[in-house]
Design a protein around this motif. Structure first.
Motif, PDB file in Angstrom:
ATOM      1  N   LEU A  24       0.787  -1.239   0.000  1.00  0.00           N
ATOM      2  CA  LEU A  24       0.000   0.000   0.000  1.00  0.00           C
ATOM      3  C   LEU A  24       0.819   1.289   0.000  1.00  0.00           C
ATOM      4  CD1 LEU A  24      -2.768  -1.092   2.553  1.00  0.00           C
ATOM      5  CD2 LEU A  24      -2.837  -1.175   0.065  1.00  0.00           C
ATOM      6  N   LYS A  25       2.144   1.184   0.090  1.00  0.00           N
ATOM      7  CA  LYS A  25       2.958   2.411   0.080  1.00  0.00           C
ATOM      8  C   LYS A  25       2.646   3.218  -1.183  1.00  0.00           C
ATOM      9  CE  LYS A  25       7.202   1.915   2.751  1.00  0.00           C
ATOM     10  NZ  LYS A  25       8.618   1.566   2.723  1.00  0.00           N
ATOM     11  N   GLY A  26       2.427   4.505  -1.015  1.00  0.00           N
ATOM     12  CA  GLY A  26       2.184   5.369  -2.180  1.00  0.00           C
ATOM     13  C   GLY A  26       0.718   5.447  -2.584  1.00  0.00           C
ATOM     14  N   CYS A  27      -0.172   4.602  -1.988  1.00  0.00           N
ATOM     15  CA  CYS A  27      -1.602   4.668  -2.342  1.00  0.00           C
ATOM     16  C   CYS A  27      -2.146   6.043  -1.974  1.00  0.00           C
ATOM     17  CB  CYS A  27      -2.406   3.625  -1.563  1.00  0.00           C
ATOM     18  SG  CYS A  27      -2.313   2.040  -2.312  1.00  0.00           S
ATOM     19  N   LYS A  28      -3.034   6.541  -2.828  1.00  0.00           N
ATOM     20  CA  LYS A  28      -3.490   7.907  -2.654  1.00  0.00           C
ATOM     21  C   LYS A  28      -5.012   7.981  -2.740  1.00  0.00           C
ATOM     22  CE  LYS A  28      -0.949  10.554  -5.530  1.00  0.00           C
ATOM     23  NZ  LYS A  28      -0.751  11.523  -6.606  1.00  0.00           N
ATOM     24  N   ILE A  29      -5.618   8.780  -1.875  1.00  0.00           N
ATOM     25  CA  ILE A  29      -7.034   9.140  -2.048  1.00  0.00           C
ATOM     26  C   ILE A  29      -7.093  10.652  -1.916  1.00  0.00           C
ATOM     27  CG2 ILE A  29      -9.376   9.014  -1.100  1.00  0.00           C
ATOM     28  CD1 ILE A  29      -8.904   6.114  -0.365  1.00  0.00           C
ATOM     29  N   GLY A  30      -7.612  11.315  -2.958  1.00  0.00           N
ATOM     30  CA  GLY A  30      -7.582  12.782  -2.962  1.00  0.00           C
ATOM     31  C   GLY A  30      -6.132  13.227  -2.817  1.00  0.00           C
ATOM     32  N   ALA A  31      -5.889  14.121  -1.872  1.00  0.00           N
ATOM     33  CA  ALA A  31      -4.514  14.613  -1.670  1.00  0.00           C
ATOM     34  C   ALA A  31      -3.861  13.980  -0.445  1.00  0.00           C
ATOM     35  CB  ALA A  31      -4.510  16.129  -1.554  1.00  0.00           C
ATOM     36  N   ALA A  32      -4.386  12.825  -0.024  1.00  0.00           N
ATOM     37  CA  ALA A  32      -3.765  12.099   1.094  1.00  0.00           C
ATOM     38  C   ALA A  32      -3.079  10.864   0.534  1.00  0.00           C
ATOM     39  CB  ALA A  32      -4.812  11.696   2.121  1.00  0.00           C
ATOM     40  N   GLN A  33      -1.867  10.614   1.020  1.00  0.00           N
ATOM     41  CA  GLN A  33      -1.099   9.491   0.469  1.00  0.00           C
ATOM     42  C   GLN A  33      -0.417   8.691   1.577  1.00  0.00           C
ATOM     43  OE1 GLN A  33       2.445  10.486  -1.897  1.00  0.00           O
ATOM     44  NE2 GLN A  33       1.891   8.819  -3.294  1.00  0.00           N
ATOM     45  N   ILE A  34      -0.488   7.369   1.474  1.00  0.00           N
ATOM     46  CA  ILE A  34       0.301   6.529   2.380  1.00  0.00           C
ATOM     47  C   ILE A  34       1.757   6.754   2.003  1.00  0.00           C
ATOM     48  CG2 ILE A  34       0.862   4.155   3.069  1.00  0.00           C
ATOM     49  CD1 ILE A  34      -2.105   3.480   2.683  1.00  0.00           C
ATOM     50  N   SER A  35       2.531   7.199   2.982  1.00  0.00           N
ATOM     51  CA  SER A  35       3.901   7.629   2.696  1.00  0.00           C
ATOM     52  C   SER A  35       4.705   6.534   2.006  1.00  0.00           C
ATOM     53  CB  SER A  35       4.582   8.032   3.997  1.00  0.00           C
ATOM     54  OG  SER A  35       5.936   8.317   3.747  1.00  0.00           O
ATOM     55  N   ARG A  36       5.513   6.936   1.026  1.00  0.00           N
ATOM     56  CA  ARG A  36       6.432   5.987   0.370  1.00  0.00           C
ATOM     57  C   ARG A  36       7.627   5.714   1.260  1.00  0.00           C
ATOM     58  NH1 ARG A  36       5.011   5.423  -4.845  1.00  0.00           N
ATOM     59  NH2 ARG A  36       3.848   7.133  -5.822  1.00  0.00           N
ATOM     60  N   VAL A  37       7.855   6.607   2.255  1.00  0.00           N
ATOM     61  CA  VAL A  37       9.020   6.472   3.134  1.00  0.00           C
ATOM     62  C   VAL A  37       8.679   5.588   4.334  1.00  0.00           C
ATOM     63  CG1 VAL A  37      10.704   7.771   4.535  1.00  0.00           C
ATOM     64  CG2 VAL A  37       9.741   8.805   2.457  1.00  0.00           C
ATOM     65  N   HIS A  38       7.492   5.804   4.916  1.00  0.00           N
ATOM     66  CA  HIS A  38       7.099   5.126   6.150  1.00  0.00           C
ATOM     67  C   HIS A  38       5.629   4.738   6.012  1.00  0.00           C
ATOM     68  CE1 HIS A  38       6.468   4.138  10.234  1.00  0.00           C
ATOM     69  NE2 HIS A  38       7.511   4.786  10.723  1.00  0.00           N
ATOM     70  N   ALA A  39       5.366   3.430   5.820  1.00  0.00           N
ATOM     71  CA  ALA A  39       4.013   2.988   5.445  1.00  0.00           C
ATOM     72  C   ALA A  39       2.943   3.281   6.494  1.00  0.00           C
ATOM     73  CB  ALA A  39       4.027   1.495   5.129  1.00  0.00           C
ATOM     74  N   ASN A  40       3.359   3.540   7.753  1.00  0.00           N
ATOM     75  CA  ASN A  40       2.344   3.818   8.777  1.00  0.00           C
ATOM     76  C   ASN A  40       2.027   5.320   8.876  1.00  0.00           C
ATOM     77  OD1 ASN A  40       0.484   3.241  10.754  1.00  0.00           O
ATOM     78  ND2 ASN A  40       1.986   3.065  12.409  1.00  0.00           N
ATOM     79  N   TRP A  41       2.575   6.104   7.971  1.00  0.00           N
ATOM     80  CA  TRP A  41       2.293   7.541   7.992  1.00  0.00           C
ATOM     81  C   TRP A  41       1.452   7.900   6.781  1.00  0.00           C
ATOM     82  CZ3 TRP A  41       6.549  11.278  10.116  1.00  0.00           C
ATOM     83  CH2 TRP A  41       7.095  10.732  11.275  1.00  0.00           C
ATOM     84  N   ILE A  42       0.516   8.814   6.963  1.00  0.00           N
ATOM     85  CA  ILE A  42      -0.248   9.348   5.828  1.00  0.00           C
ATOM     86  C   ILE A  42       0.146  10.807   5.674  1.00  0.00           C
ATOM     87  CG2 ILE A  42      -2.550   9.978   5.004  1.00  0.00           C
ATOM     88  CD1 ILE A  42      -3.628   7.399   6.200  1.00  0.00           C
ATOM     89  N   GLU A  43       0.563  11.153   4.449  1.00  0.00           N
ATOM     90  CA  GLU A  43       0.992  12.537   4.209  1.00  0.00           C
ATOM     91  C   GLU A  43      -0.115  13.330   3.533  1.00  0.00           C
ATOM     92  OE1 GLU A  43       4.788  12.757   2.147  1.00  0.00           O
ATOM     93  OE2 GLU A  43       5.377  10.828   2.990  1.00  0.00           O
ATOM     94  N   ASN A  44      -0.216  14.584   3.925  1.00  0.00           N
ATOM     95  CA  ASN A  44      -1.089  15.535   3.227  1.00  0.00           C
ATOM     96  C   ASN A  44      -0.233  16.154   2.132  1.00  0.00           C
ATOM     97  OD1 ASN A  44      -2.553  17.718   2.339  1.00  0.00           O
ATOM     98  ND2 ASN A  44      -2.752  18.704   4.347  1.00  0.00           N
ATOM     99  N   LEU A  45      -0.573  15.823   0.856  1.00  0.00           N
ATOM    100  CA  LEU A  45       0.260  16.317  -0.249  1.00  0.00           C
ATOM    101  C   LEU A  45      -0.023  17.788  -0.537  1.00  0.00           C
ATOM    102  CD1 LEU A  45      -0.046  13.230  -2.629  1.00  0.00           C
ATOM    103  CD2 LEU A  45       1.773  13.741  -1.001  1.00  0.00           C
ATOM    104  N   GLY A  46      -1.041  18.318   0.130  1.00  0.00           N
ATOM    105  CA  GLY A  46      -1.430  19.732  -0.077  1.00  0.00           C
ATOM    106  C   GLY A  46      -2.910  19.783  -0.368  1.00  0.00           C
ATOM    107  N   GLY A  47      -3.674  20.321   0.567  1.00  0.00           N
ATOM    108  CA  GLY A  47      -5.119  20.449   0.371  1.00  0.00           C
ATOM    109  C   GLY A  47      -5.905  19.182   0.683  1.00  0.00           C
ATOM    110  N   ALA A  48      -5.288  18.202   1.333  1.00  0.00           N
ATOM    111  CA  ALA A  48      -6.051  16.982   1.686  1.00  0.00           C
ATOM    112  C   ALA A  48      -7.141  17.340   2.694  1.00  0.00           C
ATOM    113  CB  ALA A  48      -5.126  15.931   2.286  1.00  0.00           C
ATOM    114  N   THR A  49      -8.253  16.625   2.600  1.00  0.00           N
ATOM    115  CA  THR A  49      -9.343  16.833   3.557  1.00  0.00           C
ATOM    116  C   THR A  49      -9.329  15.689   4.558  1.00  0.00           C
ATOM    117  OG1 THR A  49     -10.853  15.548   2.208  1.00  0.00           O
ATOM    118  CG2 THR A  49     -10.787  17.936   1.792  1.00  0.00           C
TER     119      THR A  49
END
Ligand SMILES: Cc1cc2nc3c(=O)[nH]c(=O)nc-3n(C[C@H](O)[C@H](O)[C@H](O)COP(=O)(O)OP(=O)(O)OC[C@H]3O[C@@H](n4cnc5c(N)ncnc54)[C@H](O)[C@@H]3O)c2cc1C
Length: 294
Positions: free
Chosen positions: A238-263
Protein backbone atom coordinates in the motif's frame (compact mmCIF):
# COMPACT_ATOMS: atom_id res chain seq x y z
CA UNK A 1 -19.68 37.14 26.61
CA UNK A 2 -19.77 36.70 30.41
CA UNK A 3 -16.16 35.63 30.43
CA UNK A 4 -13.17 37.42 31.82
CA UNK A 5 -10.45 35.50 30.01
CA UNK A 6 -9.08 37.18 26.89
CA UNK A 7 -9.31 36.16 23.28
CA UNK A 8 -12.17 33.79 22.90
CA UNK A 9 -12.47 33.58 19.13
CA UNK A 10 -15.24 32.33 16.86
CA UNK A 11 -15.09 30.11 13.76
CA UNK A 12 -11.37 29.44 13.91
CA UNK A 13 -9.86 27.08 11.29
CA UNK A 14 -8.33 24.21 13.24
CA UNK A 15 -6.12 23.14 10.35
CA UNK A 16 -3.75 25.87 11.52
CA UNK A 17 -3.33 23.99 14.81
CA UNK A 18 -2.72 20.45 13.60
CA UNK A 19 0.45 18.99 12.12
CA UNK A 20 -1.61 17.39 9.33
CA UNK A 21 -2.84 20.90 8.40
CA UNK A 22 -6.33 19.46 8.11
CA UNK A 23 -9.56 20.28 9.93
CA UNK A 24 -12.70 22.40 9.84
CA UNK A 25 -13.53 25.28 12.17
CA UNK A 26 -13.96 25.43 15.92
CA UNK A 27 -17.15 27.33 16.74
CA UNK A 28 -15.30 28.78 19.74
CA UNK A 29 -11.55 28.69 20.31
CA UNK A 30 -9.26 29.80 23.06
CA UNK A 31 -5.53 29.45 23.68
CA UNK A 32 -4.89 29.12 27.37
CA UNK A 33 -2.38 28.23 30.02
CA UNK A 34 -3.15 24.99 31.86
CA UNK A 35 -3.82 26.90 35.07
CA UNK A 36 -6.67 28.76 33.33
CA UNK A 37 -8.41 25.57 32.23
CA UNK A 38 -10.60 24.89 35.32
CA UNK A 39 -12.15 28.34 35.04
CA UNK A 40 -12.71 27.96 31.29
CA UNK A 41 -14.28 24.51 31.66
CA UNK A 42 -16.49 25.64 34.48
CA UNK A 43 -17.68 28.55 32.32
CA UNK A 44 -18.28 26.26 29.32
CA UNK A 45 -20.12 23.72 31.47
CA UNK A 46 -22.43 26.28 33.01
CA UNK A 47 -23.23 27.64 29.54
CA UNK A 48 -23.96 24.17 28.09
CA UNK A 49 -20.95 24.32 25.74
CA UNK A 50 -19.00 21.13 25.08
CA UNK A 51 -15.25 21.67 25.53
CA UNK A 52 -12.43 19.82 23.75
CA UNK A 53 -8.74 19.96 24.59
CA UNK A 54 -6.01 20.33 22.02
CA UNK A 55 -2.28 20.16 22.62
CA UNK A 56 0.12 20.55 19.73
CA UNK A 57 -2.35 18.83 17.37
CA UNK A 58 0.21 16.21 16.35
CA UNK A 59 -1.98 13.17 16.89
CA UNK A 60 -5.42 14.34 15.79
CA UNK A 61 -7.50 14.20 12.65
CA UNK A 62 -10.12 16.92 12.90
CA UNK A 63 -13.14 16.34 10.71
CA UNK A 64 -13.87 18.73 7.81
CA UNK A 65 -17.11 19.70 9.58
CA UNK A 66 -15.02 21.04 12.47
CA UNK A 67 -15.96 21.08 16.14
CA UNK A 68 -19.27 22.51 17.25
CA UNK A 69 -18.14 23.58 20.70
CA UNK A 70 -15.19 25.16 22.44
CA UNK A 71 -11.66 24.09 21.60
CA UNK A 72 -9.14 24.92 24.31
CA UNK A 73 -5.59 24.82 22.98
CA UNK A 74 -3.08 24.45 25.79
CA UNK A 75 0.08 26.49 25.63
CA UNK A 76 2.51 26.81 28.53
CA UNK A 77 6.02 28.19 28.57
CA UNK A 78 8.92 26.03 29.70
CA UNK A 79 9.69 28.63 32.39
CA UNK A 80 6.71 27.20 34.29
CA UNK A 81 8.47 23.82 34.74
CA UNK A 82 9.71 23.33 38.29
CA UNK A 83 12.40 20.86 39.28
CA UNK A 84 13.63 19.63 42.62
CA UNK A 85 16.16 16.93 43.48
CA UNK A 86 13.96 13.96 42.52
CA UNK A 87 10.90 15.46 40.81
CA UNK A 88 9.86 17.69 37.92
CA UNK A 89 6.45 19.36 37.66
CA UNK A 90 5.38 20.41 34.17
CA UNK A 91 2.14 22.05 33.03
CA UNK A 92 0.31 20.13 30.31
CA UNK A 93 0.82 22.71 27.58
CA UNK A 94 4.63 22.60 27.63
CA UNK A 95 6.15 21.19 24.43
CA UNK A 96 8.06 17.95 24.94
CA UNK A 97 11.14 19.20 23.08
CA UNK A 98 11.37 22.26 25.31
CA UNK A 99 10.85 20.17 28.44
CA UNK A 100 13.55 17.69 27.51
CA UNK A 101 16.01 20.46 26.61
CA UNK A 102 15.31 22.19 29.89
CA UNK A 103 16.00 18.98 31.83
CA UNK A 104 19.13 18.38 29.75
CA UNK A 105 20.49 21.82 30.61
CA UNK A 106 19.96 20.90 34.26
CA UNK A 107 21.88 17.64 33.84
CA UNK A 108 18.80 15.39 34.01
CA UNK A 109 18.72 12.50 31.57
CA UNK A 110 16.31 9.65 30.91
CA UNK A 111 13.83 11.81 28.97
CA UNK A 112 15.70 12.01 25.67
CA UNK A 113 13.29 9.54 24.02
CA UNK A 114 10.60 12.26 24.13
CA UNK A 115 12.67 14.90 22.36
CA UNK A 116 11.63 14.16 18.78
CA UNK A 117 7.91 13.77 19.53
CA UNK A 118 6.21 17.01 18.46
CA UNK A 119 3.54 17.03 21.19
CA UNK A 120 2.85 18.56 24.57
CA UNK A 121 3.12 16.98 28.02
CA UNK A 122 -0.70 16.63 28.10
CA UNK A 123 -0.99 15.02 24.66
CA UNK A 124 1.90 12.69 25.47
CA UNK A 125 0.29 11.57 28.75
CA UNK A 126 -3.09 11.12 27.00
CA UNK A 127 -1.38 8.92 24.38
CA UNK A 128 1.29 7.35 26.58
CA UNK A 129 3.66 8.53 23.86
CA UNK A 130 7.04 6.96 23.45
CA UNK A 131 9.34 4.99 21.23
CA UNK A 132 9.21 1.31 20.32
CA UNK A 133 11.80 -1.23 19.32
CA UNK A 134 14.83 -2.34 21.32
CA UNK A 135 14.99 0.86 23.35
CA UNK A 136 11.25 0.93 24.03
CA UNK A 137 10.34 3.70 26.45
CA UNK A 138 7.06 5.47 27.16
CA UNK A 139 6.02 8.48 29.19
CA UNK A 140 4.50 6.05 31.72
CA UNK A 141 8.09 5.01 32.61
CA UNK A 142 8.74 8.45 34.11
CA UNK A 143 5.24 9.69 35.01
CA UNK A 144 4.69 9.88 38.76
CA UNK A 145 1.30 11.58 39.09
CA UNK A 146 -0.72 14.52 37.90
CA UNK A 147 -3.24 17.24 38.55
CA UNK A 148 -6.45 16.76 36.60
CA UNK A 149 -9.75 18.53 36.29
CA UNK A 150 -13.17 17.45 35.11
CA UNK A 151 -15.50 19.25 32.72
CA UNK A 152 -17.05 21.14 35.63
CA UNK A 153 -13.61 22.59 36.38
CA UNK A 154 -13.16 20.59 39.61
CA UNK A 155 -9.47 19.92 40.26
CA UNK A 156 -7.98 16.77 41.83
CA UNK A 157 -4.63 15.07 42.23
CA UNK A 158 -3.90 11.51 41.12
CA UNK A 159 -1.06 9.01 41.28
CA UNK A 160 0.41 7.27 38.23
CA UNK A 161 -1.87 4.20 38.72
CA UNK A 162 -4.94 6.30 38.02
CA UNK A 163 -3.75 6.80 34.43
CA UNK A 164 -4.03 3.07 33.49
CA UNK A 165 -1.28 3.45 30.91
CA UNK A 166 -0.83 0.83 28.20
CA UNK A 167 0.46 0.94 24.62
CA UNK A 168 -0.51 4.41 23.26
CA UNK A 169 -3.40 4.48 25.71
CA UNK A 170 -4.40 6.01 29.04
CA UNK A 171 -7.54 6.35 31.10
CA UNK A 172 -8.04 9.78 29.51
CA UNK A 173 -9.25 8.03 26.33
CA UNK A 174 -12.47 7.06 28.05
CA UNK A 175 -12.97 9.88 30.51
CA UNK A 176 -13.42 13.58 29.97
CA UNK A 177 -10.70 14.55 32.43
CA UNK A 178 -8.08 17.06 31.45
CA UNK A 179 -4.48 16.78 32.60
CA UNK A 180 -3.37 20.15 33.95
CA UNK A 181 0.13 19.22 35.02
CA UNK A 182 2.31 16.17 35.45
CA UNK A 183 4.87 15.10 38.00
CA UNK A 184 7.89 13.15 36.77
CA UNK A 185 10.47 10.99 38.56
CA UNK A 186 14.02 12.16 38.01
CA UNK A 187 16.37 9.23 38.32
CA UNK A 188 19.29 9.69 35.95
CA UNK A 189 21.92 12.39 35.83
CA UNK A 190 24.55 13.18 33.25
CA UNK A 191 26.42 16.17 31.92
CA UNK A 192 24.30 18.62 29.91
CA UNK A 193 26.72 18.27 26.97
CA UNK A 194 26.32 14.47 26.89
CA UNK A 195 22.52 14.67 27.07
CA UNK A 196 22.30 17.35 24.37
CA UNK A 197 24.61 15.24 22.18
CA UNK A 198 22.27 12.26 22.61
CA UNK A 199 19.24 14.43 21.74
CA UNK A 200 20.94 15.74 18.58
CA UNK A 201 21.91 12.19 17.56
CA UNK A 202 18.33 10.94 18.04
CA UNK A 203 16.99 13.91 16.03
CA UNK A 204 19.38 13.11 13.17
CA UNK A 205 18.34 9.44 13.14
CA UNK A 206 14.67 10.40 13.14
CA UNK A 207 15.15 12.89 10.30
CA UNK A 208 16.81 10.17 8.23
CA UNK A 209 13.87 7.76 8.55
CA UNK A 210 10.91 10.16 8.57
CA UNK A 211 9.20 11.62 5.48
CA UNK A 212 10.42 15.09 4.54
CA UNK A 213 6.81 16.28 4.11
CA UNK A 214 5.97 17.62 7.58
CA UNK A 215 2.18 17.58 7.02
CA UNK A 216 1.48 14.32 8.82
CA UNK A 217 0.57 13.01 12.27
CA UNK A 218 3.27 10.39 12.73
CA UNK A 219 2.03 6.80 13.06
CA UNK A 220 -1.60 6.42 12.07
CA UNK A 221 -2.09 2.91 13.51
CA UNK A 222 -0.92 1.25 16.69
CA UNK A 223 1.47 -1.68 16.61
CA UNK A 224 -0.52 -4.89 16.59
CA UNK A 225 0.60 -7.60 19.03
CA UNK A 226 4.13 -6.27 18.77
CA UNK A 227 4.08 -6.22 14.95
CA UNK A 228 4.60 -2.71 13.52
CA UNK A 229 1.51 -1.62 11.57
CA UNK A 230 3.82 -0.12 8.93
CA UNK A 231 5.24 -3.56 8.15
CA UNK A 232 1.75 -4.97 7.49
CA UNK A 233 0.74 -1.98 5.36
CA UNK A 234 3.99 -2.19 3.40
CA UNK A 235 3.60 -5.96 2.85
CA UNK A 236 0.03 -5.36 1.66
CA UNK A 237 1.64 -3.24 -1.09
CA UNK A 238 0.00 0.00 0.00
CA UNK A 239 2.96 2.41 0.08
CA UNK A 240 2.18 5.37 -2.18
CA UNK A 241 -1.60 4.67 -2.34
CA UNK A 242 -3.49 7.91 -2.65
CA UNK A 243 -7.03 9.14 -2.05
CA UNK A 244 -7.58 12.78 -2.96
CA UNK A 245 -4.51 14.61 -1.67
CA UNK A 246 -3.77 12.10 1.09
CA UNK A 247 -1.10 9.49 0.47
CA UNK A 248 0.30 6.53 2.38
CA UNK A 249 3.90 7.63 2.70
CA UNK A 250 6.43 5.99 0.37
CA UNK A 251 9.02 6.47 3.13
CA UNK A 252 7.10 5.13 6.15
CA UNK A 253 4.01 2.99 5.44
CA UNK A 254 2.34 3.82 8.78
CA UNK A 255 2.29 7.54 7.99
CA UNK A 256 -0.25 9.35 5.83
CA UNK A 257 0.99 12.54 4.21
CA UNK A 258 -1.09 15.53 3.23
CA UNK A 259 0.26 16.32 -0.25
CA UNK A 260 -1.43 19.73 -0.08
CA UNK A 261 -5.12 20.45 0.37
CA UNK A 262 -6.05 16.98 1.69
CA UNK A 263 -9.34 16.83 3.56
CA UNK A 264 -10.16 14.80 6.60
CA UNK A 265 -12.50 12.72 4.36
CA UNK A 266 -9.50 11.85 2.16
CA UNK A 267 -7.51 10.68 5.18
CA UNK A 268 -10.44 8.78 6.70
CA UNK A 269 -11.08 7.01 3.39
CA UNK A 270 -7.39 6.03 3.17
CA UNK A 271 -7.45 4.76 6.77
CA UNK A 272 -10.51 2.62 5.95
CA UNK A 273 -8.87 1.34 2.75
CA UNK A 274 -5.62 0.38 4.54
CA UNK A 275 -7.57 -1.43 7.29
CA UNK A 276 -9.60 -3.41 4.74
CA UNK A 277 -6.57 -4.41 2.67
CA UNK A 278 -4.48 -5.44 5.72
CA UNK A 279 -7.42 -7.45 7.08
CA UNK A 280 -7.95 -9.18 3.72
CA UNK A 281 -4.28 -10.12 3.46
CA UNK A 282 -3.31 -10.94 7.07
CA UNK A 283 -6.61 -11.23 9.00
CA UNK A 284 -5.36 -8.43 11.31
CA UNK A 285 -7.61 -5.53 12.24
CA UNK A 286 -5.50 -2.40 12.60
CA UNK A 287 -6.46 0.06 15.34
CA UNK A 288 -6.07 3.78 14.85
CA UNK A 289 -3.46 5.56 16.99
CA UNK A 290 -4.55 8.99 15.75
CA UNK A 291 -7.60 10.47 17.47
CA UNK A 292 -10.45 11.52 15.20
CA UNK A 293 -12.20 14.60 16.59
CA UNK A 294 -15.38 16.38 15.51
C1 LIG B 1 6.36 13.89 12.95
C2 LIG B 1 5.68 13.16 14.07
C3 LIG B 1 6.37 12.21 14.80
C4 LIG B 1 5.75 11.55 15.88
N1 LIG B 1 6.46 10.61 16.56
C5 LIG B 1 5.88 9.99 17.62
C6 LIG B 1 6.62 9.02 18.38
O1 LIG B 1 7.78 8.74 18.13
N2 LIG B 1 5.98 8.42 19.43
C7 LIG B 1 4.69 8.73 19.78
O2 LIG B 1 4.18 8.16 20.76
N3 LIG B 1 3.97 9.64 19.07
C8 LIG B 1 4.53 10.28 18.01
N4 LIG B 1 3.81 11.19 17.29
C9 LIG B 1 2.40 11.45 17.64
C10 LIG B 1 2.19 12.62 18.61
O3 LIG B 1 3.24 13.57 18.51
C11 LIG B 1 2.06 12.17 20.07
O4 LIG B 1 0.96 11.31 20.23
C12 LIG B 1 1.91 13.36 21.03
O5 LIG B 1 2.09 12.91 22.33
C13 LIG B 1 0.56 14.06 20.91
O6 LIG B 1 0.63 15.25 21.69
P1 LIG B 1 -0.18 16.57 21.26
O7 LIG B 1 0.07 17.60 22.29
O8 LIG B 1 0.13 16.94 19.87
O9 LIG B 1 -1.66 16.04 21.37
P2 LIG B 1 -2.90 16.41 20.42
O10 LIG B 1 -2.68 15.82 19.08
O11 LIG B 1 -3.16 17.87 20.48
O12 LIG B 1 -4.06 15.63 21.16
C14 LIG B 1 -4.08 14.21 21.18
C15 LIG B 1 -5.21 13.76 22.12
O13 LIG B 1 -4.85 14.13 23.45
C16 LIG B 1 -5.88 14.91 24.05
N5 LIG B 1 -5.21 15.86 24.95
C17 LIG B 1 -4.20 16.72 24.64
N6 LIG B 1 -3.81 17.38 25.75
C18 LIG B 1 -4.58 16.92 26.78
C19 LIG B 1 -4.66 17.22 28.18
N7 LIG B 1 -3.87 18.12 28.73
N8 LIG B 1 -5.58 16.56 28.91
C20 LIG B 1 -6.40 15.64 28.36
N9 LIG B 1 -6.38 15.33 27.05
C21 LIG B 1 -5.48 15.96 26.26
C22 LIG B 1 -6.60 15.58 22.89
O14 LIG B 1 -7.93 15.90 23.23
C23 LIG B 1 -6.54 14.46 21.83
O15 LIG B 1 -7.59 13.54 22.00
C24 LIG B 1 4.41 11.87 16.21
C25 LIG B 1 3.71 12.83 15.47
C26 LIG B 1 4.34 13.48 14.42
C27 LIG B 1 3.59 14.53 13.66
Amino acid sequence: MDFDLPDIRENVPLKNFTTWKIGGNARLFIEAKSAEVPKILSWANSNGIKAHILGAGSNVLIKDSGIDGLVVRLKDGVSSVKISEKTAFAPAGVRLAQFVNFLAKNGISGFEFLAGIPGTIGGAAFMNAGIGGENKREISDVFDGGILCNLKGEVFEVGADFMEFSHRHSVLHHSSHVLLSAKFRLEEKSSPEEILKKIRKTAKERAAREPKNRKNAGSVFKACGGVPAGLLIDRAGLKGCKIGAAQISRVHANWIENLGGATSSDVEALIKFAKEKVFEKFGVLLEEEVRILG
